[in-house]
Design an enzyme around this catalytic site. Structure first.
Site, PDB file in Angstrom:
ATOM      1  N   ARG A 156      55.014  49.004  -7.426  1.00  0.00           N
ATOM      2  CA  ARG A 156      54.757  49.695  -6.160  1.00  0.00           C
ATOM      3  C   ARG A 156      53.302  49.511  -5.746  1.00  0.00           C
ATOM      4  O   ARG A 156      52.402  49.544  -6.581  1.00  0.00           O
ATOM      5  CB  ARG A 156      55.041  51.189  -6.338  1.00  0.00           C
ATOM      6  CG  ARG A 156      54.576  52.044  -5.187  1.00  0.00           C
ATOM      7  CD  ARG A 156      54.945  53.490  -5.379  1.00  0.00           C
ATOM      8  NE  ARG A 156      54.093  54.209  -6.290  1.00  0.00           N
ATOM      9  CZ  ARG A 156      53.003  54.895  -5.942  1.00  0.00           C
ATOM     10  NH1 ARG A 156      52.604  54.916  -4.680  1.00  0.00           N
ATOM     11  NH2 ARG A 156      52.309  55.554  -6.839  1.00  0.00           N
TER      12      ARG A 156
ATOM     13  N   HIS B 140      52.399  56.356 -14.518  1.00  0.00           N
ATOM     14  CA  HIS B 140      52.108  56.980 -13.220  1.00  0.00           C
ATOM     15  C   HIS B 140      53.294  57.070 -12.274  1.00  0.00           C
ATOM     16  O   HIS B 140      53.364  57.971 -11.447  1.00  0.00           O
ATOM     17  CB  HIS B 140      50.999  56.170 -12.550  1.00  0.00           C
ATOM     18  CG  HIS B 140      50.572  56.664 -11.207  1.00  0.00           C
ATOM     19  ND1 HIS B 140      49.881  57.839 -11.033  1.00  0.00           N
ATOM     20  CD2 HIS B 140      50.721  56.132  -9.964  1.00  0.00           C
ATOM     21  CE1 HIS B 140      49.619  58.015  -9.747  1.00  0.00           C
ATOM     22  NE2 HIS B 140      50.139  57.005  -9.070  1.00  0.00           N
TER      23      HIS B 140
ATOM     24  N   PHE C 175      43.478  50.142   0.022  1.00  0.00           N
ATOM     25  CA  PHE C 175      44.215  50.494  -1.188  1.00  0.00           C
ATOM     26  C   PHE C 175      44.673  49.203  -1.850  1.00  0.00           C
ATOM     27  O   PHE C 175      44.835  48.174  -1.182  1.00  0.00           O
ATOM     28  CB  PHE C 175      45.426  51.378  -0.839  1.00  0.00           C
ATOM     29  CG  PHE C 175      45.363  52.763  -1.445  1.00  0.00           C
ATOM     30  CD1 PHE C 175      44.374  53.653  -1.067  1.00  0.00           C
ATOM     31  CD2 PHE C 175      46.300  53.177  -2.380  1.00  0.00           C
ATOM     32  CE1 PHE C 175      44.315  54.926  -1.620  1.00  0.00           C
ATOM     33  CE2 PHE C 175      46.248  54.448  -2.934  1.00  0.00           C
ATOM     34  CZ  PHE C 175      45.254  55.324  -2.555  1.00  0.00           C
TER      35      PHE C 175
ATOM     36  N   LEU D 259      44.555  61.748 -12.847  1.00  0.00           N
ATOM     37  CA  LEU D 259      44.341  60.562 -12.012  1.00  0.00           C
ATOM     38  C   LEU D 259      42.965  60.529 -11.366  1.00  0.00           C
ATOM     39  O   LEU D 259      42.508  61.514 -10.791  1.00  0.00           O
ATOM     40  CB  LEU D 259      45.394  60.523 -10.899  1.00  0.00           C
ATOM     41  CG  LEU D 259      45.289  59.296  -9.997  1.00  0.00           C
ATOM     42  CD1 LEU D 259      45.825  58.067 -10.705  1.00  0.00           C
ATOM     43  CD2 LEU D 259      46.007  59.500  -8.689  1.00  0.00           C
TER      44      LEU D 259
HETATM   45  C1  LIG Z   1      48.261  62.291  -9.628  1.00  0.00           C
HETATM   46  C2  LIG Z   1      49.079  61.493  -8.670  1.00  0.00           C
HETATM   47  C3  LIG Z   1      48.540  61.091  -7.462  1.00  0.00           C
HETATM   48  C4  LIG Z   1      49.295  60.357  -6.569  1.00  0.00           C
HETATM   49  N1  LIG Z   1      48.728  59.946  -5.385  1.00  0.00           N
HETATM   50  C5  LIG Z   1      49.486  59.244  -4.503  1.00  0.00           C
HETATM   51  C6  LIG Z   1      48.927  58.817  -3.254  1.00  0.00           C
HETATM   52  O1  LIG Z   1      47.777  59.060  -2.936  1.00  0.00           O
HETATM   53  N2  LIG Z   1      49.734  58.135  -2.421  1.00  0.00           N
HETATM   54  C7  LIG Z   1      51.029  57.832  -2.715  1.00  0.00           C
HETATM   55  O2  LIG Z   1      51.709  57.225  -1.897  1.00  0.00           O
HETATM   56  N3  LIG Z   1      51.572  58.249  -3.881  1.00  0.00           N
HETATM   57  C8  LIG Z   1      50.833  58.944  -4.766  1.00  0.00           C
HETATM   58  N4  LIG Z   1      51.399  59.343  -5.956  1.00  0.00           N
HETATM   59  C9  LIG Z   1      52.848  59.245  -6.129  1.00  0.00           C
HETATM   60  C10 LIG Z   1      53.493  60.364  -5.311  1.00  0.00           C
HETATM   61  O3  LIG Z   1      52.675  61.485  -5.323  1.00  0.00           O
HETATM   62  C11 LIG Z   1      54.864  60.769  -5.843  1.00  0.00           C
HETATM   63  O4  LIG Z   1      55.630  59.639  -6.087  1.00  0.00           O
HETATM   64  C12 LIG Z   1      55.583  61.655  -4.824  1.00  0.00           C
HETATM   65  O5  LIG Z   1      54.763  62.746  -4.465  1.00  0.00           O
HETATM   66  C13 LIG Z   1      56.901  62.154  -5.368  1.00  0.00           C
HETATM   67  O6  LIG Z   1      57.429  63.084  -4.454  1.00  0.00           O
HETATM   68  P1  LIG Z   1      58.926  63.590  -4.555  1.00  0.00           P
HETATM   69  O7  LIG Z   1      59.167  64.470  -3.391  1.00  0.00           O
HETATM   70  O8  LIG Z   1      59.827  62.452  -4.773  1.00  0.00           O
HETATM   71  O9  LIG Z   1      58.961  64.439  -5.916  1.00  0.00           O
HETATM   72  P2  LIG Z   1      58.060  65.654  -6.457  1.00  0.00           P
HETATM   73  O10 LIG Z   1      56.914  65.962  -5.615  1.00  0.00           O
HETATM   74  O11 LIG Z   1      57.838  65.344  -7.893  1.00  0.00           O
HETATM   75  O12 LIG Z   1      59.033  66.875  -6.341  1.00  0.00           O
HETATM   76  C14 LIG Z   1      60.128  67.028  -7.215  1.00  0.00           C
HETATM   77  C15 LIG Z   1      60.786  68.349  -6.914  1.00  0.00           C
HETATM   78  O13 LIG Z   1      61.994  68.436  -7.656  1.00  0.00           O
HETATM   79  C16 LIG Z   1      62.068  69.704  -8.264  1.00  0.00           C
HETATM   80  N5  LIG Z   1      62.872  69.583  -9.478  1.00  0.00           N
HETATM   81  C17 LIG Z   1      62.810  68.644 -10.451  1.00  0.00           C
HETATM   82  N6  LIG Z   1      63.712  68.913 -11.417  1.00  0.00           N
HETATM   83  C18 LIG Z   1      64.352  70.048 -11.059  1.00  0.00           C
HETATM   84  C19 LIG Z   1      65.368  70.849 -11.631  1.00  0.00           C
HETATM   85  N7  LIG Z   1      65.920  70.551 -12.809  1.00  0.00           N
HETATM   86  N8  LIG Z   1      65.766  71.951 -10.978  1.00  0.00           N
HETATM   87  C20 LIG Z   1      65.217  72.301  -9.802  1.00  0.00           C
HETATM   88  N9  LIG Z   1      64.233  71.584  -9.205  1.00  0.00           N
HETATM   89  C21 LIG Z   1      63.817  70.471  -9.824  1.00  0.00           C
HETATM   90  C22 LIG Z   1      60.623  70.082  -8.550  1.00  0.00           C
HETATM   91  O14 LIG Z   1      60.487  71.480  -8.676  1.00  0.00           O
HETATM   92  C23 LIG Z   1      59.933  69.561  -7.296  1.00  0.00           C
HETATM   93  O15 LIG Z   1      60.012  70.502  -6.271  1.00  0.00           O
HETATM   94  C24 LIG Z   1      50.628  60.034  -6.885  1.00  0.00           C
HETATM   95  C25 LIG Z   1      51.167  60.428  -8.108  1.00  0.00           C
HETATM   96  C26 LIG Z   1      50.390  61.110  -9.011  1.00  0.00           C
HETATM   97  C27 LIG Z   1      50.965  61.437 -10.351  1.00  0.00           C
END
Ligand SMILES: Cc1cc2nc3c(=O)[nH]c(=O)nc-3n(C[C@H](O)[C@H](O)[C@H](O)COP(=O)(O)OP(=O)(O)OC[C@H]3O[C@@H](n4cnc5c(N)ncnc54)[C@H](O)[C@@H]3O)c2cc1C
Length: 571
Positions: free
Chosen positions: A383, A348, A119, A245
Site C-alpha cells: 500500500r 503496520h 508521501f 509510529l
Molecule cells: C499509527 C498509524 C498511523 C496511520 N496513519 C495513516 C495515515 O496518515 N494515512 C493513511 O491513509 N493511513 C494511515 N494509517 C492506516 C489507517 O489509519 C488505517 O488503515 C485505518 O484507519 C483503518 O480504519 P478502519 O475504519 O478500517 O478500522 P479501525 O479504525 O481500526 O476501526 C475498527 C473498528 O472495528 C471495531 N471492532 C473491531 N473488532 C470488533 C469486535 N470484535 N466487536 C466490535 N467492534 C469491533 C473497533 O472497535 C473499531 O471501531 C495509519 C495506521 C497506523 C497504525
C-alpha cells in the site's frame, strides 16, 4: 436478549463512520442504523492516523488521476486490480471536499487553499492533512456529522463474537455488551463489516492494542474467504522501543534516514525517490543496513537507524509535526529539534482482508466490507501511505449506500437462529478458556508475536515460515489448556484476551500458509530464497478459505489489469 436494526455497521473507525453517515443520508434518516464497536466510538484505531489522505486536488499544477492511479498500481507491485484503483482515484477528491464541507480543519496554504504534502511512492504532493493528526480530525468530523441523524444507535464497548449466516443468508451478529455483561443477538437486514486490521499478531507494531483482526477472523470462520493475507506492510519508522509510529509525513516534510556512518543510505536503494520511496523498499533498505552492520544497537535486539529532522528547524517541526515531536519526547526522551529519532520497520498494515468485489460486496448476500478489514484489491502487494484513510472514506461511502439501498428494498428482518445464538453464548462463556490452567494466554500471545516478528518479517524464507507454521499449530493446541480465571461477564478482559488470541492465531496461519505457497518476491512479501517477482506463475490473488479440519485451503483469482502491464519496479 435481542435487538433489531435495518443496517448493522460493525466498527466505528473511519470506514464504519463513513458508512453509517451514508446509510443514514441516502435513506433520509428513515433507516434504523446501528454502529457496534468494541471501544468507545472515538477510541477506534483510525484516530491514530497521522500523516494524510491521498487525493488529486491540483490538476492545474500537474497532478492527475492517471498519475495517482499509476503510482498506486506501481506501488502495489502490479497486484492491485486496476479497475478498483481507477474508481478510487476518481472518488477520493470528492471525499476530501465532502469532509471540508462537513467542517474538517484541513491544514491550508497561506492563500487559504487546502494544503498537501509529499508521501512515499506518490509522484506528486497529494497527502491532504490536518497537522499530523489527520485521522483524529477526520473521525471528529464524521462523528459531528452523524449527530444530524436521529435514527443512528451506538453500541459502544460491545464486543461482537460472530457473524451469523444460515444457509448462505445473513442473519445478524452475536455481541457481548461489556458494561452490562449481556449477550445480545443483533438482527439486521444488511451488514457492513468495518472492523479494521489485524497486525497485533506482531510484537513490534504501530497498531492500537485493539487491532486484533476480529472482523477478519469472524468473516473467515463464517465462510468468507480472505484475500492476499501474506502481504503485511512494515512501516519504515516505528519508534524504538515502543513501535509507535513516526509518520511518513516526517520523511515527506524532508526528514533524512541515516545509518551509523551518518550516510543517507537511501541513495543506494532508491536514488531518485530517496526517503520517499514506497514503504516496502525503504523497510528493506533499513533492514539491509542493520543486517550488514550499519545500524545502531538497540534494546532487546531492536537495532535501528535514525530519522533526522534537525535540518527542518524548530518552526517547521512545530507547525507540521507537533505530534511526532511530542511522541518522541514522551516515549523516547528525544527532542527531534535537537537529536535524530531511533526507528526501524514495524508491522503496520494488512494489505489482505475479506475478499470483496469493487462495490465492497462479500460473497454473502447482504454483507459488505470496507476499510482495512476488507481486500477490495486496491493496495495489491504494497500500500502507498495515505491511500488507506482515503480507501476507508471511499468504500465507507460506497458500502454504506449499497447496504442502505439493499435494506430499503423491501427486505424483511431475518428470524433469530435461536440454536446458533445459544451455541455461541455457550462457546464464549463456557467453552472458551475452560482448560486446566497449565497455559497462559498472555504467554501464548507473546510467543505468537515473537514468532511473527522473527520468522515472518520484512525478509522471509520458506524454512522460516514453515517453522512459524509449526509454532502456530502448537500454540493453537496449547490454547486448549488456557483457563479464564475471571468469572465475571462485566469487562472481562481475561476472556477477551482469549477470544482475540484465537482470532490472531487463525489469521497468522493464513499469512504464513499464503506466504509459503507464494514462491516469489512481490511488494511487501520479500523472500530471500525466491528474490524475484514471477509474473508468469504469481500474478494472481491468493484466496484463503477456512478449513476447520486443518490448514486453510488456498485457491487463486486473476488480477484485473486494464491499463498498465507489469514492468520492472524502479525508483
Ligand atoms: C499509527 C498509524 C498511523 C496511520 N496513519 C495513516 C495515515 O496518515 N494515512 C493513511 O491513509 N493511513 C494511515 N494509517 C492506516 C489507517 O489509519 C488505517 O488503515 C485505518 O484507519 C483503518 O480504519 P478502519 O475504519 O478500517 O478500522 P479501525 O479504525 O481500526 O476501526 C475498527 C473498528 O472495528 C471495531 N471492532 C473491531 N473488532 C470488533 C469486535 N470484535 N466487536 C466490535 N467492534 C469491533 C473497533 O472497535 C473499531 O471501531 C495509519 C495506521 C497506523 C497504525
Amino acid at each position: 436478549m435481542e435487538a433489531k436494526h435495518d443496517v448493522l455497521i460493525l466498527g466505528s473507525g473511519l470506514a464504519g463512520l463513513r458508512a453509517a453517515v451514508e446509510a443514514a443520508r441516502v435513506s433520509n434518516d428513515t433507516l434504523d442504523v446501528a454502529i457496534i464497536s468494541r471501544v468507545q466510538l472515538m477510541r477506534s484505531h483510525s484516530v491514530c492516523a497521522e500523516g494524510g489522505t491521498a487525493a488529486v486536488m491540483r490538476p492545474e499544477e500537474g497532478d492527475s488521476l492517471e498519475l495517482h492511479a499509476w503510482d498506486t498500481v506501481r506501488g502495489s507491485d502490479f497486484l492491485a486490480d486496476q479497475d478498483v484503483v481507477w474508481r478510487f482515484v476518481g472518488e477520493s477528491p470528492k471525499e476530501i471536499i465532502q469532509l471540508d464541507h462537513w467542517g474538517i480543519p484541513w491544514s491550508r496554504r497561506p492563500d487559504g487553499r487546502i494544503n498537501q504534502r509529499p508521501f512515499g511512492g506518490h509522484s506528486f504532493d497529494r497527502a491532504t492533512f490536518a497537522e499530523d493528526k489527520t485521522g483524529f480530525f477526520e473521525m471528529h468530523t464524521l462523528y459531528d456529522t452523524l449527530q444530524k441523524y436521529a435514527r443512528v444507535t451506538r453500541y459502544d464497548e460491545c464486543y461482537v463474537t460472530s457473524i451469523v449466516i444460515e444457509n448462505g443468508v445473513f442473519k445478524g451478529l452475536t455481541a457481548w455488551d461489556l458494561a452490562s455483561g449481556k449477550f445480545i443477538f443483533l438482527r439486521g437486514k444488511a451488514l457492513v463489516i468495518a472492523a479494521g486490521g489485524a497486525c497485533r499478531m506482531y510484537g513490534f507494531t504501530t497498531y492500537s492494542l485493539t487491532a486484533t483482526g476480529d472482523g477478519m477472523a469472524m468473516a473467515y470462520r463464517a465462510g468468507m474467504p480472505l484475500k492476499d493475507m501474506e502481504f503485511v506492510q512494515f512501516h519504515p519508522t516505528g519508534l524504538i522501543p515502543s513501535g509507535i509510529l513516526i509518520t511518513e509525513g516526517a520523511r515527506g516534510e524532508g526528514g533524512y534516514l541515516k545509518n551509523n556512518k551518518d550516510e543517507r543510505f537511501m541513495e543506494r536503494y532508491a536514488p531518485s525517490k530517496m526517503e520517499t520511496a514506497p514503504r516496502d523498499i525503504v523497510s528493506r533498505a533499513e533492514m539491509t543496513e542493520i543486517i550488514e552492520g550499519r545500524g545502531f544497537e538497540g534494546p532487546e535486539g531492536l537495532d535501528y537507524v535514525h530519522i533526522d529532522l534537525r535540518h527542518l528547524g524548530a518552526d517547521k517541526i512545530n507547525e507540521r509535526l507537533p505530534l511526532i515531536r511530542e511522541v518522541a519526547i514522551k516515549f523516547a526522551f528525544i527532542d527531534p529539534i535537537e537529536q535524530p529519532i531511533p526507528v526501524r520497520p514495524a508491522a503496520h498494515y494488512c494489505m489482505g482482508g475479506i475478499h470483496t468485489d469493487i462495490d465492497g460486496a462479500t460473497l454473502v448476500e447482504g454483507v459488505w466490507a470496507a476499510g482495512e478489514v476488507a481486500c477490495v484489491s486496491l493496495h495489491g502487494a504494497n500500500r502507498l501511505g495515505s491511500n488507506s484513510t482515503a480507501e476507508c472514506l471511499v468504500w465507507g461511502k460506497i458500502t454504506g449506500e449499497k447496504a442502505a439501498r439493499y435494506a430499503m428494498n423491501g427486505k424483511k428482518l431475518p428470524d433469530i437462529p435461536t440454536q446458533k445464538f445459544r451455541d455461541e453464548e455457550k462457546r464464549v462463556f463456557e467453552t472458551t478458556g475452560n482448560g486446566d490452567g497449565s497455559e497462559s494466554v498472555f504467554a501464548i500471545r507473546t510467543e505468537l508475536q515473537r514468532t511473527m516478528d522473527h520468522n515472518v518479517g520484512v525478509f522471509r524464507t520458506g524454512p522460516d515460515m514453515k517453522q512459524a507454521l509449526d509454532k502456530i499449530k502448537e500454540l493453537r493446541n496449547r490454547m486448549r489448556h488456557v483457563k479464564v480465571v475471571d468469572n465475571s461477564r462485566i469487562y472481562n478482559t481475561n476472556l477477551i484476551a482469549v477470544l482475540e488470541t484465537t482470532n490472531l492465531i487463525d489469521l497468522a496461519e493464513t499469512i504464513v500458509v499464503g506466504g509459503i505457497a507464494r514462491t516469489e518476491s512481490r511488494g511487501a512479501h520479500s523472500r530471500t530464497d525466491f528474490p524475484t517477482r514471477d509474473d508468469a506463475s504469481w500474478l494472481k490473488h491468493t484466496m484463503a478459505h477456512y478449513n476447520p479440519a486443518g490448514e486453510p485451503r488456498l485457491d487463486y483469482t486473476p488480477v484485473n489489469i486494464t491499463m498498465w502491464k507489469p514492468v520492472e519496479r524502479k525508483y
